[in-house]
Structures are given as structure tokens and as C-alpha cells.
Write a protein that holds these residues in place. Structure first.
Motif, PDB file in Angstrom:
ATOM      1  N   ASP A 118     -58.986 -30.277 -80.502  1.00  0.00           N
ATOM      2  CA  ASP A 118     -58.783 -30.575 -79.084  1.00  0.00           C
ATOM      3  C   ASP A 118     -59.702 -29.560 -78.336  1.00  0.00           C
ATOM      4  OD1 ASP A 118     -58.079 -31.293 -76.316  1.00  0.00           O
ATOM      5  OD2 ASP A 118     -55.989 -30.936 -76.676  1.00  0.00           O
ATOM      6  N   SER A 123     -60.366 -29.733 -75.227  1.00  0.00           N
ATOM      7  CA  SER A 123     -60.228 -29.714 -73.534  1.00  0.00           C
ATOM      8  C   SER A 123     -60.315 -28.545 -72.888  1.00  0.00           C
ATOM      9  CB  SER A 123     -58.834 -30.301 -73.206  1.00  0.00           C
ATOM     10  OG  SER A 123     -57.769 -29.334 -73.831  1.00  0.00           O
ATOM     11  N   ALA A 180     -62.112 -35.928 -75.910  1.00  0.00           N
ATOM     12  CA  ALA A 180     -61.194 -36.710 -74.906  1.00  0.00           C
ATOM     13  C   ALA A 180     -61.037 -38.206 -75.606  1.00  0.00           C
ATOM     14  CB  ALA A 180     -62.147 -36.971 -73.636  1.00  0.00           C
ATOM     15  N   GLY A 234     -57.668 -38.783 -73.892  1.00  0.00           N
ATOM     16  CA  GLY A 234     -58.245 -38.433 -72.432  1.00  0.00           C
ATOM     17  C   GLY A 234     -58.948 -39.440 -71.938  1.00  0.00           C
ATOM     18  N   GLU A 235     -59.394 -40.319 -72.681  1.00  0.00           N
ATOM     19  CA  GLU A 235     -60.744 -41.227 -72.340  1.00  0.00           C
ATOM     20  C   GLU A 235     -60.433 -42.444 -72.984  1.00  0.00           C
ATOM     21  OE1 GLU A 235     -62.428 -43.196 -70.108  1.00  0.00           O
ATOM     22  OE2 GLU A 235     -63.201 -41.264 -69.509  1.00  0.00           O
TER      23      GLU A 235
END
Length: 220
Positions: free
Chosen positions: A130, A132, A182, A187-188
Motif C-alpha cells: 500500500d 498511500s 491505488a 482507491g481508484e
């Protein structure tokens, strides 16, 4: 038992959705890169575009793409955006090809861009880490780079353009890691927006490497 089955079904559905977004993103990315190469070839003998035209064209088409991201017209907008950015590359690549050793400079920049993109993408897809946490770095990087570009444009500080290019290499690499992460972590979910994000990162990475390699090869 029923809860376990529901959880398993949900996980499988999520994985299927991720796979679809990845497949559509990389498929569209490949097509947009080919289209950019085509428009760059068409504009190879043209004069470089003015900075303000590039700025207005890019952000205008980027806004339009985000607006149409859930519509079939979003695909048209993506090709308009990436085709326009390819047009901006045409005169730049032609300039480097016209100088001594220019073909090697362009080939090296292209090869390094492909290597960095494939390597970073493979790392995230393999480890599924991850990324992020890079969001703060990316946001800060946008403002730092914007300030540096304004300072370079206003004062023409010696060596600053090379420092900006080097910073863009790091910034674009971080964006590739973040954007790929993401997709696989939810996330996307819009492959059009994911494609645009990766395309812009590749575009900036290639231009920055082209500038750096050209400078160290003796062009600047």
C-alpha cells in the motif's frame, strides 16, 4: 458459515473488479502512448508550442476528461488529451534528434522511462504494498515543483532546470507507485482516470530524463 461464504464472495468480486480495472487501464494506456507517438511524429517539423498554450490545453482537456470519466465520451477526451501532449513532444524530440548523438539520447531516455515504469509497476503488483503514504509527498511535490518552475522562468537560475528535471524523475516515480497501488487497493476504480494519471507520470518522466541525459551528454 454463511458469513464466511459472503466474505469470500465479496473478496472474489473485489479481486475481479481490480483485475478488470488493471486490464482496462494498461490496455488504454498502451493505445494512448501509441497515439501520442503518432501525433508527435505528425508535429515533428513544427515549432515548439508556447508554454501558455500547453498549460491551457493540458488543464482544459484534463478537466474535460475528469468531467466525462463515467461517459463513453471520456474515451474521446482521453485520446484528445494524450494526442495533444504527443503534439507537444514532437518538436522537442526532433530537436534532440537533430543534434550530434541525439538518436542515442532519445533512445536512452525512452529505454530508461520504460524500465522505470515497468520496474515500479511490477514491484507494486508483485508485493501489493500500500503506497498511500506517498500522498503527502506528492501533494508537497506539486507545490515545490510549481514554485521552482516559476522561479526558473522568472530568474533563469543556472542549474535550476536540471534540479527540476531530477526532482520530476523522483516525483513521477512516486506517482507511478501511488497510482498503481491505488488501483489494486481500491482507491481508484475508474480506468480512464487511472490511465490519465499513469500517462502524465510517464510523460513527465520521459521529458525529465531526456533533459538530464541531453545535459550530461553535452547538449546543454
Amino acid at each position: 458459515m454463511q458469513e464466511q461464504n459472503l466474505s469470500l464472495e465479496k473478496a472474489q468480486a473485489t479481486q475481479l473488479e481490480v483485475s478488470n480495472v488493471l486490464r482496462n487501464t494498461y490496455g488504454l494506456l498502451g493505445l494512448t502512448l501509441l497515439f501520442s507517438a503518432f501525433t508527435a511524429f505528425l508535429m515533428r517539423n513544427s515549432a515548439p508550442m508556447h508554454f501558455l498554450i500547453i498549460l491551457v490545453g493540458f488543464y482544459g482537456l484534463l478537466f474535460l476528461t475528469h468531467k466525462l470519466r463515467n461517459s463513453p465520451w471520456g474515451l474521446v477526451s482521453v485520446f484528445a488529451l494524450t494526442g495533444f501532449m504527443g503534439m507537444t513532444l514532437g518538436p522537442i524530440i526532433s530537436y534532440y534528434l537533430s543534434i550530434r548523438g541525439g538518436a542515442g539520447i532519445v533512445a536512452a531516455a525512452f529505454s530508461m522511462t520504460a524500465l522505470v515504469f515497468c520496474g515500479l509497476s511490477a514491484y507494486v503488483l508483485t508485493t501489493r504494498k500500500d503506497m498511500s503514504f506517498l500522498s503527502g509527498f506528492i501533494i508537497a511535490g506539486v507545490f515545490v515543483l510549481l514554485g521552482a518552475m516559476v522561479a526558473n522562468w522568472a530568474f533563469q537560475i543556472s542549474g535550476l532546470s536540471l534540479a527540476i528535471s531530477a526532482a520530476f524523475v523522483l516525483f513521477s516515480s512516486a506517482c507511478i507507485l501511488y497510482e498503481t497501488s491505488a488501483i489494486i487497493h481500491g482507491g481508484e476504480r475508474n480506468y480512464i482516470i487511472a490511465t490519465v494519471g499513469l500517462y502524465v507520470s510517464i510523460y513527465n518522466l520521459f521529458l525529465s530524463l531526456l533533459h538530464l541525459i541531453g545535459a550530461f551528454a553535452g547538449d546543454d
